[in-house]
Design an enzyme around this catalytic site. Sequence first.
Site, PDB file in Angstrom:
ATOM      1  CD  GLU A 110      92.714 -63.159 -24.713  1.00 15.36           C
ATOM      2  OE1 GLU A 110      93.261 -63.695 -23.726  1.00 15.36           O
ATOM      3  OE2 GLU A 110      93.159 -63.261 -25.879  1.00 15.36           O
ATOM      4  CG  HIS A 147     100.078 -59.597 -16.311  1.00 11.62           C
ATOM      5  ND1 HIS A 147     101.243 -59.697 -17.040  1.00 11.62           N
ATOM      6  CD2 HIS A 147      99.460 -60.801 -16.411  1.00 11.62           C
ATOM      7  CE1 HIS A 147     101.340 -60.908 -17.556  1.00 11.62           C
ATOM      8  NE2 HIS A 147     100.273 -61.599 -17.188  1.00 11.62           N
TER       9      HIS A 147
END
Length: 337
Positions: free
Chosen positions: A60, A129
Site C-alpha cells: 500500500e 476488512h
Amino acid sequence: MTSMNMVQSLNSALDVMLERDPKVLIFGEDVGYFGGVFRVTDKLQQKHGLKRCFDAPISESGIIATAIGMGAYGLRPVPEIQFADYILPAFDQLVSEAARLRYRSGGEFWAPITVRSPYGGGIFGGQTHSQSPEAIFAHITGLKTVIPSNPYDAKGLLIASIECDDPVIFLEPKRLYNGPFDGRHEQQVKSWAGHPDADVPDGYYTVPLGKAAVVREGEAVTMLAYGTMVHVALAGIQDSGVDAELIDLRSIVPLDIDTIIESVKKTGRCVILHEASRYGGFGGELSALVQERCFHWLEAPVERVAGWDTPYPHAFEWDYFPGPKRVATALKKAMQD
C-alpha cells in the site's frame, strides 16, 4: 439513463474518465485482469489496455507513493486500496507527501490523486476488512474525504474527485455496492430497479464536492449522515414518527456547513449518525460545529448515534452497526429535551 447499482456506476465513472482524459490511469491490488475484489474495475483493462489499468504489488505504501509521483508529473492516477483497513501502511505517504505537496512546493507540484477504497462493514469481514477510518483522514489538512450513499452520487462524485487537483480519499460503502440497503437488516434488495437513485446517466457528469443533499425535508429535527447510514437514518426516521430533516453530507471534507446551519436554525435540534466508533469519530466535529454556529437556535443537546467504542466485532457486526432502533431512540430523546 441506465439503472445501475453502485458497483456499476463507479465502473462507469472510471470508464468515462479513462476515455475522456489520457492522463487518467488505474492501478492497485487485483484491479487489472481480475477486475477488483468487488468488480468495480471489471473489464477496464480489457477495454483500455495494460498501461491504463494494471495490477500492483501488495504494498500500500508503494501504491500511494507511486501515485503521488505520477500526479506530481502530470498524470491523474486513481489507485485502489483493496480495503480501507489496509490503507494505514500508506498513511505517511498520504499525510507527509500527498496532503502537503502543493504547499511545500509553493504550488509548483501537486498530487491530483483519487484513492478509492471499500470501507465499512456488511460482509462479516471482522477487524481487518470492516473499519470506518474517515475521521482520521478528515483531520489531515490537504486531503479531501468523499463518501457517497447512492449510485448517482457515486459516479458524479468520483468523476469530480478525479478532476480535482487535490488528493481525495474516496470511500465506498461495501453494504451499498450491489443494491439498496433499507437500513433494517443485513439482507439487501436484489436490484436498484424502482429505487429513486437507480437511474444514472451513461456519460459524463459531476456532483460537486462539498455540497450536501437534503434527502428528506422536515421541521422537527435535523439529522446528519453519510454513506450507508443515510439509509439507516431513513428507516429510523420512519420508525420514530419524528418529522426529521435528513442531510446526506456526501463529503466530510470539504463540508457543506451552510446547509447544516440553515437546517439546524430551522429545526432547533440535531442528531448525528455514523458507523464508526463514537469516541473521536467525525460526529464529534459535527457536533462542535453545530454548537458553535447554531448555539442560540438549539433547543436541545446535539445527539450522536454511532458504533461501539470497541475493536470491530466479527460475529456481532450487526449489533455493532447503529440501527433504526437506536436512531429512533435518539430522535425521540432530542424531541423530549
